[in-house]
Write a protein that holds these residues in place. Structure first.
Motif, PDB file in Angstrom:
ATOM      1  N   SER A   1      -5.407  -6.578 -13.779  1.00 23.74           N
ATOM      2  CA  SER A   1      -4.933  -5.212 -13.547  1.00 23.74           C
ATOM      3  C   SER A   1      -5.747  -4.500 -12.455  1.00 23.74           C
ATOM      4  O   SER A   1      -6.976  -4.497 -12.495  1.00 23.74           O
ATOM      5  N   GLY A   2      -5.040  -3.911 -11.494  1.00 28.59           N
ATOM      6  CA  GLY A   2      -5.712  -3.142 -10.435  1.00 28.59           C
ATOM      7  C   GLY A   2      -6.120  -3.950  -9.219  1.00 28.59           C
ATOM      8  O   GLY A   2      -6.381  -3.397  -8.149  1.00 28.59           O
TER       9      GLY A   2
ATOM     10  N   THR B   1      -4.440  -6.252  -7.310  1.00 27.74           N
ATOM     11  CA  THR B   1      -3.492  -6.326  -6.183  1.00 27.74           C
ATOM     12  C   THR B   1      -3.563  -5.056  -5.326  1.00 27.74           C
ATOM     13  O   THR B   1      -3.513  -5.127  -4.098  1.00 27.74           O
ATOM     14  N   ASN B   2      -3.723  -3.883  -5.972  1.00 23.99           N
ATOM     15  CA  ASN B   2      -3.815  -2.636  -5.197  1.00 23.99           C
ATOM     16  C   ASN B   2      -5.034  -2.637  -4.275  1.00 23.99           C
ATOM     17  O   ASN B   2      -4.966  -2.174  -3.131  1.00 23.99           O
TER      18      ASN B   2
ATOM     19  N   VAL C   1      -4.234  -4.967  -1.411  1.00 23.42           N
ATOM     20  CA  VAL C   1      -3.270  -4.362  -0.480  1.00 23.42           C
ATOM     21  C   VAL C   1      -3.996  -3.398   0.463  1.00 23.42           C
ATOM     22  O   VAL C   1      -3.746  -3.389   1.668  1.00 23.42           O
ATOM     23  N   GLU C   2      -4.933  -2.623  -0.075  1.00 24.57           N
ATOM     24  CA  GLU C   2      -5.696  -1.690   0.778  1.00 24.57           C
ATOM     25  C   GLU C   2      -6.487  -2.456   1.841  1.00 24.57           C
ATOM     26  O   GLU C   2      -6.488  -2.097   3.020  1.00 24.57           O
TER      27      GLU C   2
ATOM     28  N   ASN D   1      -4.223  -3.809   4.540  1.00 21.29           N
ATOM     29  CA  ASN D   1      -3.709  -2.798   5.472  1.00 21.29           C
ATOM     30  C   ASN D   1      -4.694  -2.489   6.592  1.00 21.29           C
ATOM     31  O   ASN D   1      -4.386  -1.734   7.509  1.00 21.29           O
TER      32      ASN D   1
ATOM     33  N   VAL E   1      -3.259 -10.811  -0.445  1.00 21.56           N
ATOM     34  CA  VAL E   1      -2.831 -10.291  -1.759  1.00 21.56           C
ATOM     35  C   VAL E   1      -2.601 -11.411  -2.776  1.00 21.56           C
ATOM     36  O   VAL E   1      -2.604 -11.169  -3.974  1.00 21.56           O
TER      37      VAL E   1
ATOM     38  N   ARG F   1       6.700  -7.081  -4.215  1.00 17.69           N
ATOM     39  CA  ARG F   1       6.216  -6.417  -5.432  1.00 17.69           C
ATOM     40  C   ARG F   1       7.206  -6.654  -6.561  1.00 17.69           C
ATOM     41  O   ARG F   1       8.405  -6.612  -6.365  1.00 17.69           O
TER      42      ARG F   1
ATOM     43  N   THR G   1       8.374  -2.214  -0.511  1.00 19.34           N
ATOM     44  CA  THR G   1       7.360  -2.020  -1.558  1.00 19.34           C
ATOM     45  C   THR G   1       6.577  -0.717  -1.389  1.00 19.34           C
ATOM     46  O   THR G   1       5.574  -0.514  -2.027  1.00 19.34           O
ATOM     47  N   SER G   2       7.070   0.188  -0.489  1.00 25.56           N
ATOM     48  CA  SER G   2       6.273   1.391  -0.197  1.00 25.56           C
ATOM     49  C   SER G   2       6.244   2.380  -1.359  1.00 25.56           C
ATOM     50  O   SER G   2       5.294   3.115  -1.539  1.00 25.56           O
TER      51      SER G   2
END
Length: 456
Positions: free
Chosen positions: A48-49, A51-52, A55-56, A59, A122, A206, A366-367
């Motif tokens: 949990s958490g 992938t975010n 992703v950051e 980017n 990711v 996603r 996925t935005s």
């Protein structure tokens, strides 16, 4: 070789991110796997958490201190679980090697991002979580478990970020590499990720881990697919909106697909397609409380009530096109859709009158924000007609069965909503739903009132 002696007469279990969040959560997953001797193939999301955070980094984070901070968070999440293993040494080495890979890929992304690099980054969450989950299952001593890299089977095209699975290749590779392994022990593998023909890592977008679990279940011809999340099955509506929402013991594929399409967060809309193709029953339950049971999604179900559930999908954009020339004319709609197709705009719902057409735009990427009508498309449409765009709308969908054959149901629904300003009512295209738009500020109240009238 006939299908019968290569097909998997076993179960596939998929665990979402919250189900593998930490050591306790992973241990609950291991207990669920042990409790069903048919479960031989386990598909896991990233913790949990994770992938975010990835992703950051993908980017492109130019600030070195921020990059190090994100790396520290990733290391902390995984080290906290590694510290609780009885024999962490071999797994620790694997996980730390992936963390090193993330650090160098994140540095590369800080100079220049690309969809290919994003997929490489990711995917690392699933690669780490599966090392740990396989070790936890093995250490419990009940079931031998082995980790398998799904990129050796999940063949896709190279459309990074939303790769398309190559079904024939996946089926052949699964027969060769995956099924023989599953006949000997529990196999733990990754959701969400695949590889193209060159061996580059790809992702299915996603929500893709449910989808890849269904693709894997299809490729091994599983007898069942279990999706373990943080909710005990599918409810008549979101219990956070209507506290008296009740669990649905079983639901048909067509009803569940409608619910997923109209925003019920339980399943990704495309998840059910591979299971539907092979009529593999799907179970949805909570890994936090498996004793509460869950929902079975099947081709045929015992009961098909008039009203099954309510779904809510916000962030809707409505576009209304008006043209007096449309009256008694032909070809207007064809021109409209030609323009939309040219700009790759996917339309969700549509209603028409003599001189106007209203449509909602589909959210395909996925935005997470509201879909927008691109400026170039708007200008082209304005040469044809007037264009009116509205935001802050929500879509309410009532899912049920054979509503068109039932007298008086519309009065019950619209009578309950007489104080609401309903927009763009759609009915008739499917025997399973009635839907409409209303303002976001009153959408939850509308769900509460409808649920009270139709379900409580």
């Amino acid at each position: 070789m006939s299908a019968s002696n290569v097909a998997g007469s076993f179960n596939v279990a998929k665990f979402g991110g919250t189900s593998v969040a930490n050591f306790e959560a992973m241990s609950r997953c291991a207990a669920i796997i042990e409790n069903n001797s048919n479960t031989k193939l386990v598909v896991s999301s990233a913790c949990s958490g994770v992938t975010n955070l990835l992703v950051e980094l993908a980017n492109g984070v130019q600030d070195k201190a921020r990059r190090q901070e994100l790396m520290a968070q990733l290391a902390d999440i995984h080290n906290a679980i590694l510290d609780q293993l009885a024999d962490p040494i071999s797994i620790e080495k694997e996980v730390h090697s992936i963390l090193d890979d993330i650090a160098s890929a994140a540095e590369a992304a800080s100079f220049q991002t690309s969809t290919k690099l994003t997929d490489h980054l990711v995917a690392c969450g699933e690669l780490m979580s599966t090392h740990i989950l396989a070790q936890i299952i093995s250490e419990r001593g009940t079931t031998p478990a082995v980790r398998f890299d799904i990129r050796d089977v999940m063949r896709t095209n190279d459309d990074f970020g939303k790769a398309e699975p190559q079904l024939e290749d996946i089926a052949a590779l699964a027969q060769e590499k995956l099924i023989p392994l599953c006949q000997q022990q529990v196999v733990v593998t990754q959701g969400f990720i695949g590889a193209d023909s060159e061996g580059n890592t790809t992702t299915l977008g996603r929500g893709g881990s449910d989808y890849s679990a269904a693709l894997i279940a299809e490729s091994v011809q599983a007898i069942g697919l279990e999706i373990w999340t943080d909710v005990p099955g599918i409810y008549t509506t979101d219990p956070r909106i209507a506290p008296k929402a009740s669990p649905i013991p079983e639901i048909s594929f067509s009803e569940a697909s409608e619910m997923a399409n109209f925003g019920a967060k339980i399943l990704h809309p495309s998840t059910l397609v591979p299971a539907l193709r092979h009529q593999i029953p799907v179970f949805v339950g909570s890994s936090k409380a498996p004793e509460l049971g869950g929902t079975w999604i099947r081709q045929e179900v015992e009961s098909s009530p008039l009203f099954r559930a309510l779904a809510l999908r916000c962030n809707q954009t409505m576009v209304t096109l008006r043209s007096a020339n449309m009256f008694h004319a032909y070809g207007f709609l064809a021109k409209v859709f030609e323009i939309l197709a040219k700009h790759k705009i996917s339309v969700d719902l549509i209603t028409t009158s003599e001189i106007s057409v209203s449509l909602t735009l589909d959210q395909t990427d996925t935005s997470g924000g509201a879909p927008e009508l691109p400026e170039a498309a708007r200008l082209e449409l304005e040469e044809l007609c007037s264009v009116d765009i509205e935001h802050d709308l929500c879509l309410v969908a009532l899912i049920g069965n054979n509503m068109s054959e039932s007298k008086g149901y519309a009065k019950q629904v619209f009578g309950t909503l007489e104080d609401f300003n309903l927009r763009m009512i759609c009915y008739g295209a499917s025997p399973h739903n009635l839907c409409f738009l209303l303002n976001e500020s009153v959408s939850k109240l509308a769900i509460q009132k409808l649920h009270q009238e139709l379900f409580e």
